[in-house]
Design a protein around this motif. Structure first.
Motif, short mmCIF file in Angstrom:
data_model
loop_
_atom_site.label_atom_id
_atom_site.label_comp_id
_atom_site.label_asym_id
_atom_site.label_seq_id
_atom_site.Cartn_x
_atom_site.Cartn_y
_atom_site.Cartn_z
N LEU A 63 30.14 25.56 18.20
CA LEU A 63 29.17 26.43 17.56
C LEU A 63 29.49 27.90 17.73
O LEU A 63 28.73 28.78 17.30
CB LEU A 63 27.77 26.14 18.10
N SER A 64 30.64 28.19 18.36
CA SER A 64 31.07 29.59 18.40
C SER A 64 31.38 30.04 16.98
O SER A 64 31.74 29.23 16.12
CB SER A 64 32.31 29.75 19.28
N ASP A 65 31.24 31.32 16.71
CA ASP A 65 31.38 31.80 15.34
C ASP A 65 32.71 31.42 14.70
O ASP A 65 32.76 30.94 13.56
CB ASP A 65 31.20 33.32 15.30
N SER A 66 33.81 31.64 15.42
CA SER A 66 35.12 31.39 14.82
C SER A 66 35.33 29.90 14.53
O SER A 66 35.83 29.54 13.45
CB SER A 66 36.23 31.90 15.75
N THR A 67 34.95 29.04 15.46
CA THR A 67 35.13 27.60 15.28
C THR A 67 34.21 27.07 14.19
O THR A 67 34.63 26.33 13.29
CB THR A 67 34.85 26.86 16.60
N LYS A 68 32.96 27.48 14.26
CA LYS A 68 31.98 27.04 13.26
C LYS A 68 32.40 27.48 11.86
O LYS A 68 32.36 26.68 10.90
CB LYS A 68 30.62 27.64 13.61
N ASN A 69 32.85 28.71 11.72
CA ASN A 69 33.24 29.21 10.40
C ASN A 69 34.48 28.52 9.86
O ASN A 69 34.64 28.33 8.65
CB ASN A 69 33.46 30.72 10.46
N ALA A 70 35.37 28.13 10.76
CA ALA A 70 36.57 27.40 10.32
C ALA A 70 36.18 26.04 9.76
O ALA A 70 36.73 25.59 8.74
CB ALA A 70 37.54 27.23 11.50
N ILE A 71 35.24 25.37 10.40
CA ILE A 71 34.78 24.06 9.93
C ILE A 71 34.05 24.20 8.60
O ILE A 71 34.28 23.43 7.65
CB ILE A 71 33.89 23.39 10.99
N LEU A 72 33.16 25.17 8.51
CA LEU A 72 32.43 25.39 7.26
C LEU A 72 33.38 25.82 6.14
O LEU A 72 33.20 25.45 4.98
CB LEU A 72 31.35 26.45 7.47
N GLY A 73 34.40 26.58 6.50
CA GLY A 73 35.39 26.98 5.51
C GLY A 73 36.14 25.79 4.94
O GLY A 73 36.46 25.76 3.75
N GLN A 74 36.42 24.81 5.80
CA GLN A 74 37.10 23.60 5.33
C GLN A 74 36.21 22.83 4.35
O GLN A 74 36.69 22.21 3.40
CB GLN A 74 37.47 22.70 6.52
N MET A 75 34.91 22.86 4.57
CA MET A 75 34.00 22.20 3.63
C MET A 75 34.16 22.78 2.23
O MET A 75 34.17 22.04 1.24
CB MET A 75 32.55 22.40 4.07
N MET A 76 34.30 24.08 2.13
CA MET A 76 34.42 24.71 0.82
C MET A 76 35.78 24.44 0.18
O MET A 76 35.90 24.42 -1.04
CB MET A 76 34.19 26.21 0.94
N LYS A 77 36.79 24.21 1.00
CA LYS A 77 38.11 23.86 0.44
C LYS A 77 38.11 22.47 -0.14
O LYS A 77 38.79 22.18 -1.11
CB LYS A 77 39.19 23.93 1.53
N GLY A 78 37.33 21.57 0.50
CA GLY A 78 37.28 20.19 0.05
C GLY A 78 38.46 19.38 0.53
O GLY A 78 39.27 19.83 1.36
N LYS A 79 38.57 18.19 -0.01
CA LYS A 79 39.58 17.23 0.41
C LYS A 79 40.79 17.32 -0.51
O LYS A 79 40.65 17.35 -1.73
CB LYS A 79 39.00 15.81 0.34
N PRO A 80 42.00 17.39 0.05
CA PRO A 80 43.19 17.48 -0.81
C PRO A 80 43.34 16.24 -1.66
O PRO A 80 42.98 15.15 -1.26
CB PRO A 80 44.34 17.61 0.21
N GLU A 81 43.86 16.44 -2.86
CA GLU A 81 44.06 15.30 -3.77
C GLU A 81 45.21 14.43 -3.28
O GLU A 81 46.17 14.92 -2.74
CB GLU A 81 44.36 15.80 -5.19
#
Length: 320
Positions: free
Chosen positions: A302-320
């Motif tokens: 839940l630290s800012d950097s770790t949390k933001n990295a995880i949320l950022g991956q959500m926006m990238k989505g799953k590779p085809e």
């Protein structure tokens, strides 16, 4: 068994060609779409061999299991691809799920119903598309797999997030929601997602569930999503996959595994990919500040950097 296995089966009149990448593949569809024809061809080749009318090209042996003697048939099959046609009621039972859980086979199951006892992926549910003399498997849910943020519902601003369970994934999203004055609920199991959504029909909800095992629930949940503008789905392989994909571990082996998971996930050891990614994250984070457990979320996530990295991956989505 692990890896991707190509199956080409045919007669002089019709040929099917497809690849299997996980231990559980579901084929569904209405009558006269070629499902039973495919299984019949596998059975004919199993009985007649190369001298029969059906040709089969695959790096693994292929068998059909059916009827009341299915257990005994499975006992004699290893490191093979097993086909099961619709009408075999045993595929719906927990007894069948237990029987195949630690086998090293891949299973191709023809069914029109969701099989709640089996943790199959939304990515491995197919219909058969036939064109002339050629038949292929077509993903039933491919265009819906990553509905948020890549679909017509992408502009939804949810009032609430619903997760399928109450473990670390829920705890992570509950904390994120609290920061944004949003509510986060748990369905306490994937089988409860549908009933929750039915009971909360007037709310804008983003559903987050483990795509690696959400296959049995996908059809009825998707029907709600397609008829309601206030619902969206986000279905990563699992929360653990999301963490691993975020890059916070900075592990080159993890990056390689995520590129081709089929090459690493042994079906005999892991009944679903969700279980594998959980074990991998626990192993790779052990002894570090990101030490991961399934039941209780490590506050480091839940630290800012770790949390933001995880949320950022959500926006990238799953590779085809």
């Amino acid at each position: 068994m692990k890896g991707i296995h190509k199956v080409v089966v045919g007669t002089k009149y019709l040929k099917y060609e497809f690849e299997l990448r996980r231990n559980l593949t579901i084929i569904r569809g209405d009558s006269a779409t070629g499902k039973t024809t495919l299984v019949d061809m596998i059975r004919t080749h199993m009985n007649d061999g190369e001298s029969g009318p059906v040709t089969l090209n695959c790096d693994k042996d292929c068998y059909v299991v059916e009827g009341n003697l299915w257990k005994g048939q499975l006992d004699n099959i290893q490191d093979s691809i097993v086909f099961i046609d619709e009408g075999n009621e045993f595929v719906k039972t927990k007894d069948f799920a237990r029987a195949i859980q630690q086998t090293d086979n891949y299973y191709v199951i023809v069914t029109r119903e969701g099989l709640s006892a089996l943790p199959y992926s939304v990515e491995e549910v197919y219909g058969i598309r036939t064109s002339g003399k050629y038949g292929a498997l077509k993903q039933s849910y491919h265009s819906f797999y990553r509905i948020y943020p890549d679909s017509t519902t992408e502009n939804i601003k949810p009032e609430k997030i619903l997760t399928e369970d109450s473990n670390s994934g829920y705890q992570f999203f509950d904390a994120v929601c609290a920061e944004h004055q949003m509510q986060c609920d748990t369905a306490n199991g994937k089988s409860n997602v549908f009933s929750y959504l039915k009971a909360h029909k007037d709310e804008k909800i983003l559903v987050i569930a483990d795509g690696a095992a959400f296959g049995p629930e996908m059809d009825r949940v998707l029907q709600l999503v397609l008829t309601r503008e206030n619902l969206a789905l986000y279905l990563p392989e699992s929360f653990e996959w999301l963490v691993l994909s975020s890059g916070i571990l900075k592990d080159t082996e993890v990056a390689q595994i995520l590129q081709t998971p089929s090459d690493y996930i042994d079906s005999k050891e892991y009944f679903s990919w969700e279980r594998y990614f959980t074990a991998l994250l626990i192993e790779k984070s052990a002894g570090t500040y990101l030490n991961y457990t399934k039941k209780t979320l490590n506050k480091a996530y839940l630290s800012d950097s770790t949390k933001n990295a995880i949320l950022g991956q959500m926006m990238k989505g799953k590779p085809e």
